[in-house]
Design a protein around this motif. Structure first.
Motif, PDB file in Angstrom:
ATOM      1  N   UNK A 544     -36.629  70.149 -33.097  1.00  0.00           N
ATOM      2  CA  UNK A 544     -35.777  69.458 -34.075  1.00  0.00           C
ATOM      3  C   UNK A 544     -34.493  69.080 -33.375  1.00  0.00           C
ATOM      4  N   UNK A 545     -34.052  67.842 -33.579  1.00  0.00           N
ATOM      5  CA  UNK A 545     -32.817  67.396 -32.933  1.00  0.00           C
ATOM      6  C   UNK A 545     -31.887  66.773 -33.957  1.00  0.00           C
ATOM      7  N   UNK A 546     -30.602  66.982 -33.763  1.00  0.00           N
ATOM      8  CA  UNK A 546     -29.573  66.376 -34.612  1.00  0.00           C
ATOM      9  C   UNK A 546     -28.440  65.899 -33.718  1.00  0.00           C
ATOM     10  N   UNK A 547     -27.545  65.108 -34.264  1.00  0.00           N
ATOM     11  CA  UNK A 547     -26.339  64.712 -33.550  1.00  0.00           C
ATOM     12  C   UNK A 547     -25.165  64.812 -34.514  1.00  0.00           C
ATOM     13  N   UNK A 557     -25.016  66.848 -29.510  1.00  0.00           N
ATOM     14  CA  UNK A 557     -26.421  66.606 -29.812  1.00  0.00           C
ATOM     15  C   UNK A 557     -27.272  67.759 -29.281  1.00  0.00           C
ATOM     16  N   UNK A 558     -27.472  68.782 -30.108  1.00  0.00           N
ATOM     17  CA  UNK A 558     -28.313  69.906 -29.690  1.00  0.00           C
ATOM     18  C   UNK A 558     -29.790  69.646 -30.001  1.00  0.00           C
ATOM     19  N   UNK A 590     -30.810  62.504 -23.538  1.00  0.00           N
ATOM     20  CA  UNK A 590     -30.738  63.888 -23.054  1.00  0.00           C
ATOM     21  C   UNK A 590     -29.778  64.676 -23.936  1.00  0.00           C
ATOM     22  N   UNK A 591     -30.210  65.794 -24.518  1.00  0.00           N
ATOM     23  CA  UNK A 591     -29.342  66.555 -25.428  1.00  0.00           C
ATOM     24  C   UNK A 591     -28.195  67.231 -24.694  1.00  0.00           C
ATOM     25  N   UNK A 592     -27.159  67.568 -25.436  1.00  0.00           N
ATOM     26  CA  UNK A 592     -26.038  68.306 -24.857  1.00  0.00           C
ATOM     27  C   UNK A 592     -26.405  69.767 -24.622  1.00  0.00           C
ATOM     28  N   UNK A 609     -36.391  69.203 -41.612  1.00  0.00           N
ATOM     29  CA  UNK A 609     -35.137  69.130 -42.377  1.00  0.00           C
ATOM     30  C   UNK A 609     -33.959  68.832 -41.452  1.00  0.00           C
ATOM     31  N   UNK A 610     -33.996  67.677 -40.821  1.00  0.00           N
ATOM     32  CA  UNK A 610     -32.955  67.332 -39.857  1.00  0.00           C
ATOM     33  C   UNK A 610     -31.581  67.218 -40.516  1.00  0.00           C
TER      34      UNK A 610
END
Length: 649
Positions: A544-547, A557-558, A590-592, A609-610
Motif C-alpha cells: 500500500x502506498x500513499x503520499x 511518500x511511504x 521511488x518511495x521515500x 484503504x489508501x
C-alpha cells in the motif's frame, strides 16, 4: 495489440446486429464503433429510445420523451411508463437449458431449471403477499452467492418491493450500518456458510440483526436444523415458503423510476452511502451492457465470481435478461488452490468468465498454467473488474489461457451497477487498456482547468446522465449527499474519482483513485503503477502506498509492504524495489521510505484503504476517517494508528 476479433466474431456480435438494426430501421449508418459511441452520447433521447425499441421493453403506458423532466443529472426517465425487471427475466423461460448452474465450494455442480426457478419464486411471492409485503417495502438478505438468493431477489422485485443484500462474511456492525438505514420488513438469512473449507455459524449475528432492526416482521431462515425457540420475531424456514404449488408467478408493473434495489458504498468514512437504483434504469443498462459490451447470447453460460455484497452479483443477473444461463460459485477462489475456478470453468463449460483483477494477478504470481491442466475450449471471453488490470496480467491471460480469447477489462461502480468503460467485440485488445467507453456514457478526462484531454492523465468525469445512475441515496431527500458525492468539483459534471487517460485509439487506461493518487511535487502518479511494479518482487505479498503533502510544501511518500511468509524486509529487498520502480516508471515513483507491516487493510468489498491510511497518518481522528465495520480486517489499521501517534508526537 494482443488480440483482434475475427471477421466471423465481428459479424456474429450483438453490437454488429444492433448497428444493422439502426441502419435498417432508423436509417443510421456508422463506419466504426467510435462514430456509434459519439452519436449515442450526442443524441441521448434517440439512443435510449432505440434501446427501448430494440429490446422490445414490456410496459404499460406511454412516454413523451426518454428524458422527461430534467434538473441537471436528476432525470425522469421514460415518465408515464410502468414495467417490472423480474418480468423481463422470466420472459426468457425455456425448457431447453437451465436458468442457473451452481457449485458450492465443497459440493458438486447442480442445475436449476427455469421451471424450478419460477415455481420457487411464485411460492415465495405468495407468502410475501400473505404477509402484506407490497410495492416499496424493503426485503433484506444475509446470504451467500447461492440460487436461493436469486429466488428471493426475483420474488421481492416482482411485487415492486425493494431488495438489499449483504454477504455473510460482513461483520455485524457493517451489516447493521447498511440494513438499519432501510427499515426492512423481512430478513432472509442463512445460519451458516462455508469458505476456505471451514464452516462459519451466523446464528449470533442473525439474532443481533433481529434485535436491532425493529421494523422486521418476519425472518426466513435457510438452515438444515430445526428453528429454535429463542427468536424475538416470527421465523419460518426457507423450505416452508418455497415449496408450495403457488400457481402462476405475477408481476406488478411499477413506474420506470420505481426503486429496484439498494446497493452500498464501501463505507470507508461514516455510514455507507445507500444507492437506490430503478427498475427501468437497471433493466435498460443491463440489456445494453450485457448484450453489446459483454456479448452475452441466448444459451451461453455466463459466470462472475462474486458475493451478494458486491454489485457484480446484481450485475450478473443481467445474463438472464440476455437469455443466457447464469453460473454461480459459492466459496473461496483459493480452496483448495487457485485452480479451483479453472476446474469449475471446465466442468461447467463456461463461455464468459468474470473475475477480479486481484484473482488474475494472483494467478500470475503463482505462475499457474490453466490451459495445460484444463479444457477451456468453451471459453470465449474473460472479464475483469474491481481494480486496474495491468499489462502483465493481459500477457498472462493470452500466454496461459489461450491466444484466441476476448479479454474484457471494465470499470464502473456500485453507483451505476454497471460499467462506464469496458468491452467492445469489434475492436482489438491492447495490453493494459480498457477497449472503449460504453454506449450512452459521455466519459472524458479533465485536466486541472476542467478541459477534456486525450493522451494525458486527467480526472474521470461523465458529462451526461445515465438511466442506471442512482435515482437518489436512501434517506437523502434533498439530494445533499448525492450532489456532494459527484458534483462538488465541476458544475453539472459527474466526477467519479479515478485518474484516467484516453488513448489515441479511444481506449482507456485507469491509474487509480484520484483521491488516493500520489501527487509528488505536482506530478501525478497512479497507485496502480506502484502495485504493478511490486507484483514483480517475489518476496512481497501485498503493498500500500500513499503520499502526504506536508505543511512546509514537501512530500512524504511511504510504501508499506506485507512480506510473504518466511521473508523479511532487508536492505537488499528495499534496493530491489527501488530499482524496479525506477526502471519501470521513473525516479519519482521511488518511495521515500519502505516500511514492513503485519497486514494491509481492505474494505469488505476488497479495496485497499489508501485514503483512510493517509488521513490517519496526517493526524486525523481514526474513528472519523474509517468505520471498523467496513473493513475486512479491521485490526490491520491499528499499526497505522500507532505509527501516526509516533510520527506526530
Amino acid at each position: 495489440m494482443l488480440w483482434s476479433p475475427s471477421k466471423e466474431f465481428i459479424e456474429q456480435a450483438n453490437l454488429t446486429q444492433y448497428m444493422r438494426w439502426l441502419a435498417t430501421n432508423k436509417k443510421l449508418s456508422f463506419d466504426d464503433y467510435h462514430q456509434l459511441w459519439q452519436w449515442s452520447v450526442d443524441n441521448l433521447d434517440f439512443f435510449w429510445k432505440s434501446i427501448w425499441e430494440y429490446f422490445d421493453i414490456l410496459h404499460d403506458g406511454d412516454y413523451r420523451s426518454p428524458i422527461g423532466e430534467q434538473q441537471e443529472f436528476h432525470v425522469s426517465w421514460f415518465a408515464g411508463t410502468n414495467l417490472n425487471y423480474a418480468e423481463h427475466i422470466f420472459r426468457n423461460f425455456t425448457q431447453e437449458r437451465p436458468a442457473i448452474i451452481f457449485k458450492a465450494e465443497l459440493g458438486n455442480i447442480t442445475e436449476m431449471s427455469w421451471e424450478e426457478l419460477e415455481s420457487k419464486t411464485a411460492s415465495l411471492q405468495q407468502h410475501f403477499r400473505t404477509w402484506k409485503i407490497a410495492s416499496g417495502d424493503r426485503v433484506v438478505a444475509l446470504l451467500p452467492c447461492i440460487p436461493e438468493a436469486t429466488v428471493a431477489l426475483l420474488a421481492t422485485v416482482s411485487l415492486g418491493a425493494i431488495w438489499s443484500s449483504c454477504s455473510p462474511d460482513f461483520g455485524t456492525a457493517a451489516i447493521l450500518d447498511r440494513f438499519a438505514q432501510t427499515n426492512p420488513k423481512v430478513l432472509i438469512a442463512t445460519d451458516r456458510y462455508t469458505y476456505g473449507g471451514k464452516s462459519f455459524d451466523k446464528i449470533a449475528v442473525i439474532l443481533e440483526l433481529v434485535k436491532n432492526l425493529p421494523t422486521l416482521e418476519k425472518v426466513i431462515l435457510i438452515s438444515e436444523n430445526p428453528v429454535g425457540e429463542f427468536w424475538d420475531k416470527p421465523v419460518v424456514t426457507w423450505q416452508s415458503v418455497t415449496g408450495n404449488n403457488a400457481g402462476a408467478l405475477q408481476f406488478v408493473r411499477v413506474p420506470f423510476s420505481h426503486p429496484l434495489w439498494i446497493l452500498y458504498s464501501s463505507g470507508t468514512t461514516g455510514l455507507p452511502k445507500a444507492f437506490v437504483h430503478s427498475h427501468g434504469g437497471i433493466l435498460l443498462e443491463q440489456l445494453k451492457y450485457g448484450a453489446f459490451h459483454n456479448d452475452f447470447k441466448p444459451g451461453e453460460r455466463c459466470f462472475w465470481y462474486t458475493t451478494t455484497g458486491w454489485m457484480m452479483w446484481n450485475y450478473i443477473h443481467g445474463s438472464l435478461l440476455a437469455g443466457a444461463t447464469m453460473v454461480l460459485y459459492d466459496g473461496s477462489v483459493a480452496y483448495p488452490d487457485l485452480n479451483a475456478l479453472w476446474k469449475f470453468a471446465e466442468d461447467a463449460r463456461i463461455h464468459h468468465f468474470g473475475t477480479s483483477a486481484a484473482y488474475l494477478l494472483a494467478n500470475v504470481k503463482e505462475d499457474l498454467h490453466p490451459a495445460k491442466n484444463f479444457d477451456l475450449s468453451f471459453l470465449r471471453s474473460i472479464s475483469s473488474t474491481g481494480s486496474t488490470l495491468p499489462p502483465e496480467a493481459f500477457d498472462w491471460v493470452y500466454r496461459e489461457i489461450k491466444k484466441d480469447l476476448w479479454l474484457v477489462s471494465m470499470s464502473g461502480g456500485s453507483d451505476v451497477c454497471s460499467a462506464f468503460v469496458g468491452g467492445n467485440p469489434t475492436w482489438p485488445v491492447h495490453a493494459g487498456e480498457i477497449q472503449c467507453r460504453a454506449l450512452g456514457c459521455k466519459l472524458q478526462a479533465f485536466d486541472e482547468d476542467g478541459h477534456a484531454v486525450v493522451g494525458e492523465v486527467g480526472e474521470m468525469v461523465i458529462l451526461n446522465p445515465m438511466p442506471s445512475m442512482p435515482i437518489y441515496f436512501w434517506n437523502d431527500p434533498e439530494y445533499k449527499k448525492y450532489d456532494e458525492s459527484y458534483f462538488q468539483n465541476y458544475p453539472n459534471v459527474w466526477r467519479h474519482g479515478d485518474w484516467i487517460k484516453i488513448t489515441e485509439h479511444y481506449g482507456v487506461i485507469i491509474y487509480g483513485r484520484s483521491d488516493a493518487t500520489l501527487n509528488r511535487a505536482g506530478v501525478r502518479i497512479g497507485t496502480s503503477e506502484i502495485y504493478r511494479a511490486l507484483d514483480k518482487i517475489e518476496e512481497v505479498k501485498d503493498s500500500l502506498i500513499i503520499c502526504i503533502e506536508e505543511k512546509d510544501g514537501s512530500f512524504w511518500m511511504p510504501l508499506f509492504v506485507l512480506m510473504k511468509e518466511g521473508k523479511v524486509l532487508t536492505d537488499e529487498t528495499r534496493q530491489k524495489i527501488n530499482r524496479t520502480l525506477r526502471a519501470d516508471y521513473s525516479p519519482r515513483h521511488v518511495p521515500d521510505e519502505i516500511i514492513a507491516v503485519k497486514d494491509i487493510p481492505y474494505t469488505i468489498s476488497g479495496k485497499k484503504t489508501e485514503a483512510p491510511v493517509k488521513k490517519v497518518l496526517m493526524g486525523k481522528d481514526p474513528s472519523k476517517v474509517i468505520s471498523a465495520g467496513s473493513l475486512r480486517n479491521p485490526d490491520a489499521m491499528n499499526e497505522f494508528v500507532l505509527m501516526a501517534q509516533k510520527r506526530l508526537s
